[in-house]
Design a protein around this motif. Sequence first.
Motif, short mmCIF file in Angstrom:
data_model
loop_
_atom_site.label_atom_id
_atom_site.label_comp_id
_atom_site.label_asym_id
_atom_site.label_seq_id
_atom_site.Cartn_x
_atom_site.Cartn_y
_atom_site.Cartn_z
N GLY A 20 0.93 -1.01 -0.51
CA GLY A 20 -0.21 0.34 -0.11
C GLY A 20 1.16 1.12 -0.07
O GLY A 20 0.47 2.30 0.57
N ASP A 21 2.42 1.10 -0.33
CA ASP A 21 2.34 2.46 0.09
C ASP A 21 2.53 3.22 -1.68
O ASP A 21 1.94 2.59 -2.23
CB ASP A 21 4.42 1.87 0.29
N GLN A 22 3.17 4.40 -1.68
CA GLN A 22 2.98 4.72 -3.12
C GLN A 22 3.61 4.64 -4.18
O GLN A 22 2.52 5.07 -5.24
CB GLN A 22 3.89 6.38 -3.01
N TRP A 23 4.31 3.28 -4.54
CA TRP A 23 4.89 3.12 -4.78
C TRP A 23 4.42 1.39 -5.11
O TRP A 23 4.69 1.35 -7.13
CB TRP A 23 6.31 3.53 -5.27
N SER A 24 4.43 0.84 -4.54
CA SER A 24 4.15 -0.46 -4.87
C SER A 24 2.78 -1.29 -6.18
O SER A 24 3.42 -1.80 -7.32
CB SER A 24 4.33 -1.32 -3.49
N LEU A 25 2.17 -0.20 -5.80
CA LEU A 25 0.80 -0.70 -6.77
C LEU A 25 0.98 -0.44 -7.89
O LEU A 25 0.51 -0.85 -8.87
CB LEU A 25 -0.13 0.40 -6.49
N LEU A 26 1.60 0.89 -8.02
CA LEU A 26 2.00 1.63 -9.44
C LEU A 26 3.27 0.37 -10.67
O LEU A 26 2.84 0.35 -11.28
CB LEU A 26 3.01 2.57 -9.68
N ARG A 33 1.19 -5.33 -17.35
CA ARG A 33 1.53 -5.38 -18.95
C ARG A 33 2.47 -6.51 -19.28
O ARG A 33 2.42 -6.43 -20.94
CB ARG A 33 1.86 -3.88 -19.60
N GLY A 34 3.42 -6.67 -18.83
CA GLY A 34 4.11 -7.70 -19.15
C GLY A 34 5.40 -7.15 -18.42
O GLY A 34 5.76 -6.20 -18.18
N THR A 35 6.37 -8.23 -18.84
CA THR A 35 7.90 -7.97 -18.53
C THR A 35 8.30 -7.08 -18.83
O THR A 35 8.36 -6.84 -19.98
CB THR A 35 8.41 -8.90 -18.74
N LEU A 36 9.58 -5.76 -17.38
CA LEU A 36 9.73 -4.48 -17.86
C LEU A 36 11.35 -4.67 -17.65
O LEU A 36 11.26 -5.39 -16.46
CB LEU A 36 9.65 -4.04 -17.26
N ARG A 37 12.12 -4.46 -18.10
CA ARG A 37 13.46 -3.61 -17.57
C ARG A 37 13.20 -2.67 -16.83
O ARG A 37 11.92 -1.92 -16.62
CB ARG A 37 14.16 -3.30 -18.63
N PHE A 38 14.21 -1.98 -16.14
CA PHE A 38 14.59 -1.99 -14.68
C PHE A 38 14.06 0.02 -15.33
O PHE A 38 13.07 0.85 -15.14
CB PHE A 38 16.17 -1.42 -13.98
N LYS A 50 14.86 6.55 -9.59
CA LYS A 50 15.97 5.20 -9.67
C LYS A 50 15.72 4.95 -7.70
O LYS A 50 15.40 4.00 -8.28
CB LYS A 50 17.27 5.66 -9.98
N GLN A 51 16.40 5.25 -7.34
CA GLN A 51 16.70 4.96 -5.99
C GLN A 51 15.15 4.16 -5.16
O GLN A 51 15.16 2.76 -4.95
CB GLN A 51 16.82 5.52 -5.21
N MET A 52 14.11 4.92 -5.44
CA MET A 52 13.25 4.67 -5.14
C MET A 52 12.24 3.55 -5.51
O MET A 52 12.22 2.67 -5.16
CB MET A 52 11.61 5.54 -4.77
N LEU A 53 12.08 3.74 -6.74
CA LEU A 53 11.97 2.27 -7.82
C LEU A 53 12.98 0.40 -7.46
O LEU A 53 12.02 -0.34 -7.32
CB LEU A 53 12.11 2.96 -8.93
N SER A 54 14.21 1.07 -7.55
CA SER A 54 15.24 0.19 -7.02
C SER A 54 14.61 -0.50 -5.54
O SER A 54 14.63 -1.81 -5.35
CB SER A 54 16.60 0.63 -6.68
N LYS A 55 14.30 0.59 -4.70
CA LYS A 55 13.63 -0.07 -2.96
C LYS A 55 12.40 -0.72 -3.36
O LYS A 55 12.54 -1.65 -3.11
CB LYS A 55 13.50 1.38 -2.34
#
Length: 119
Positions: A20-26, A33-38, A50-55
């Motif tokens: 339920g955090d700000q980024w996980s659902l996004l 939609r499928g497999t994605l690279r970073f 980048k740091q928040m996406l990585s975390k």
Amino acid sequence: MESPPFDQPCPIRDVLDRIGDQWSLLVLDALARGTLRFNELLRAIGDVSKQMLSKTLKRLEQDGFVARRVYPEVPPRVEYALTDLGRSILEPMGQLVAWAEANHRAIVEARRRAAGGVA
């Protein structure tokens, strides 16, 4: 061998704190939609660092929602995909998103009234 005790006695709080955090659902929505690279994920989400996406990806991987696959290439290629568990959250997540979209105006109006504004 006995399984380790849960650190969090409330399963609802434990799961919602993680997804339920700000980024996980996004992230989960983008991977639906499928497999994605970073960098593809970074572009799909938009305003995440980048740091928040990585975390966020690390936490979702630890919880079993996302699988990370590293290809032995130069430079290394890393892809992210939903696991079965990750795919299983999509339907209830979709219902929550639909509810939020349907009720957002009423919620914003309620906030204005509570703050003393005009509805």
